[in-house]
Design an enzyme around this catalytic site. Structure first.
Site, PDB file in Angstrom:
ATOM      1  N   ARG A  55       0.816  -1.215   0.000  1.00 30.79           N
ATOM      2  CA  ARG A  55       0.000   0.000   0.000  1.00 30.79           C
ATOM      3  C   ARG A  55       0.852   1.268   0.000  1.00 30.79           C
ATOM      4  O   ARG A  55       0.460   2.288  -0.564  1.00 30.79           O
ATOM      5  CB  ARG A  55      -0.925   0.009   1.219  1.00 30.79           C
ATOM      6  N   LYS A 157      -0.349 -18.582   5.507  1.00 32.47           N
ATOM      7  CA  LYS A 157      -1.317 -18.870   6.550  1.00 32.47           C
ATOM      8  C   LYS A 157      -1.585 -17.606   7.372  1.00 32.47           C
ATOM      9  O   LYS A 157      -0.769 -16.673   7.332  1.00 32.47           O
ATOM     10  CB  LYS A 157      -0.814 -19.999   7.455  1.00 32.47           C
ATOM     11  N   ASP A 186       3.257 -23.743   3.911  1.00 37.61           N
ATOM     12  CA  ASP A 186       3.484 -24.035   5.322  1.00 37.61           C
ATOM     13  C   ASP A 186       4.967 -24.358   5.420  1.00 37.61           C
ATOM     14  O   ASP A 186       5.400 -25.453   5.030  1.00 37.61           O
ATOM     15  CB  ASP A 186       2.631 -25.220   5.775  1.00 37.61           C
ATOM     16  N   HIS A 187       5.762 -23.401   5.927  1.00 35.30           N
ATOM     17  CA  HIS A 187       7.212 -23.554   5.817  1.00 35.30           C
ATOM     18  C   HIS A 187       7.735 -24.757   6.591  1.00 35.30           C
ATOM     19  O   HIS A 187       8.827 -25.247   6.299  1.00 35.30           O
ATOM     20  CB  HIS A 187       7.930 -22.265   6.251  1.00 35.30           C
ATOM     21  N   HIS A 249       0.751 -25.720  11.136  1.00 33.33           N
ATOM     22  CA  HIS A 249       2.025 -26.424  11.271  1.00 33.33           C
ATOM     23  C   HIS A 249       1.908 -27.763  11.989  1.00 33.33           C
ATOM     24  O   HIS A 249       2.355 -28.803  11.479  1.00 33.33           O
ATOM     25  CB  HIS A 249       3.022 -25.562  12.053  1.00 33.33           C
TER      26      HIS A 249
END
Length: 475
Positions: A55, A157, A186-187, A249
């Site tokens: 932004r 997420k 999802d790391h 996770h």
């Protein structure tokens, strides 16, 4: 692009990559360093452009490049000047918001025309690192501006905040893209140690025959964090530990531990196997869930004085299928705890023999999900000496020492590469997301009371008492 001499290289098509949230913490700590390491390894496309967006403008393109360069020099140890210069030269910034993305669309098309390829051959990677409340508006904007054409969308997420909002988010995605274009990241799934769960189990006859209810009495998936909020009070007030960690996770780790043999390591079979685990999960019982809040949380910036948001959660879950029926899975996570760890413990049943009935102890298979993953099997053995006396012993596998020529990738680096390749194997599918919200929704509808706990402790006493026999960590 300059690369290491021994890099195999990737024959990837030209890309224009758009990174929303490019001035944020995630971009500075993980995403830009991930792109740098891929460049260093010769794994990025030969021709690409990277457009940051948000932004508010950070200034001119040159000022943004200086910011990216400084961030990389702070995070990456001894960066290669030539690789760094080349990467930063491909970076620019264009403001946008959910109401107006026309300037961004024009910037993307200009970038595509600069590449040495037909525009139809250029792929787009769009990374949406934006707050949950902004996600649907940004997705709609991308559709209006036709930026979703030839694009893969990476979604951070949480994927909604409950079952209803998750379904609304999924519907908004389906209006502008197909499921094979969506990469819900999802790391944890990008970590070498998590993927090694599959190798440990399915490649070794020592473990696979014992990976069931006949041998395993319980499973603990424990991800305590020593850090507090670190300036994320506003985010935590809108999510809490259950939404932030358990529905994502920790449940994904449960899926990796509990799945049936997927036969192949590919997106279809692996995610089908995980989805089957989640389908068999029993909806959570709020009576077997403990919420905690560390003392002093309400004094943090952007936190309400009377906040009831949980900074800690411990749950008991069950997978109602033939392999795992009646085996409890204990999941725990929280802020400001005694240690920061990522540990999975399979607690094995005590053998039925009575020969050592007075001295038998626990057998644990312990997986430490660190950057240098370690696997430990805790056993009972005979103490050296004249008497038959048992003593605890350990077998250890240290993958860093045992595989010195390994080439591990950091989690975001691995997952960014998978997006460039179009490989969804380690990303979450829409049916998984929907089912996990169904599993946790009873707790959202009837949350347990939040119990205080001291910073540096292991959480409320009720959580310590949740597993029979206690937690392996701090139990």
């Amino acid at each position: 692009m300059t690369s290491r001499p021994d890099s195999a290289g990737e024959h990837l098509p030209p890309h224009v990559m758009v990174l929303f949230g490019a001035t944020g913490d995630l971009a500075a700590r993980k995403l830009f360093p991930g792109f740098y390491r891929l460049a260093e390894d010769g794994r990025l496309p030969a021709d690409f452009r990277l457009i940051g967006s948000g932004r508010h403008s950070p200034g001119s393109d040159e000022e943004f490049r200086d910011r990216v360069r400084q961030g990389l020099e702070d995070v990456v140890e001894h960066p290669d000047a030539e690789i760094l210069d080349d990467l930063v030269s491909r970076v620019s910034f264009q403001t946008s918001n959910a109401d107006d993305g026309s300037d961004l669309a024009a910037a993307v098309r200009r970038a595509e025309e600069e590449l040495d390829a037909d525009v139809e051959d250029v792929r787009r990677l769009i990374y949406l690192s934006v707050p949950p409340g902004a996600m649907q508006g940004m997705i709609a904007m991308l559709g209006r501006e036709r930026l979703t054409e030839r694009a893969r969308l990476v979604i951070e997420k949480p994927f909604g905040l409950d079952l209803e909002t998750a379904r609304e988010l999924d519907a908004s995605l389906k209006e502008v893209v197909d499921e094979d274009q969506v990469f819900r990241i999802d790391h944890f799934l990008g970590k070498e140690a998590v993927q090694n769960i599959l190798a440990l189990r399915f490649a070794n006859g020592l473990f696979e025959p014992a990976w069931n209810r006949e041998t395993v009495s319980s499973v603990q998936i424990d991800v305590p964090e020593a850090l507090g909020l670190e300036g994320r009070g506003s985010f935590y007030e809108s999510t809490g530990a259950l939404r932030d960690m358990v529905s994502t996770h920790l449940s994904q780790l449960l899926g990796f531990v509990a799945l049936e043999d997927p036969v192949d390591f590919d997106a279809g079979t692996l995610r089908d196997a995980k989805s089957a685990v989640f389908a068999a999960m029993r909806p959570l019982d709020p009576a077997r869930v403990v919420y905690g809040q560390f003392e002093g949380y309400r004094d943090e910036d952007d936190v309400a004085d009377d906040s009831e948001v949980e900074t800690f959660v411990a749950i008991e879950a069950f997978v109602d299928n033939d392999r795992w029926r009646d085996v409890p899975f204990y999941l725990r996570t929280g802020k400001a705890l005694a240690e920061g760890r990522r540990t999975i413990t399979l607690r094995l049943r005590t053998p039925a023999t009575k020969i050592f009935s007075n001295q038998a102890g626990c057998n644990d298979l312990v997986l430490e999900l660190t950057d240098d993953p370690k696997i430990t099997v805790e056993l009972q053995a005979k103490r050296p000496g004249p008497d038959m006396e048992l003593v605890e012993a350990r077998l250890r596998l240290d993958l860093v020492d045992d595989v010195p020529d390994g080439d591990p990738l950091e989690a975001y680096e691995r997952l960014l590469l998978d997006v460039l390749r179009g490989d969804q194997t380690l990303f979450t599918r829409s049916d998984e997301v929907d089912r996990l919200w169904q599993v946790v929704q009873p707790v959202l509808d009837n949350p347990p009371s939040v119990q205080p706990y001291e910073k540096g402790s292991w959480g409320p006493q009720a959580a310590l008492d949740l597993p029979q026999g206690g937690w392996r960590l701090g139990g």
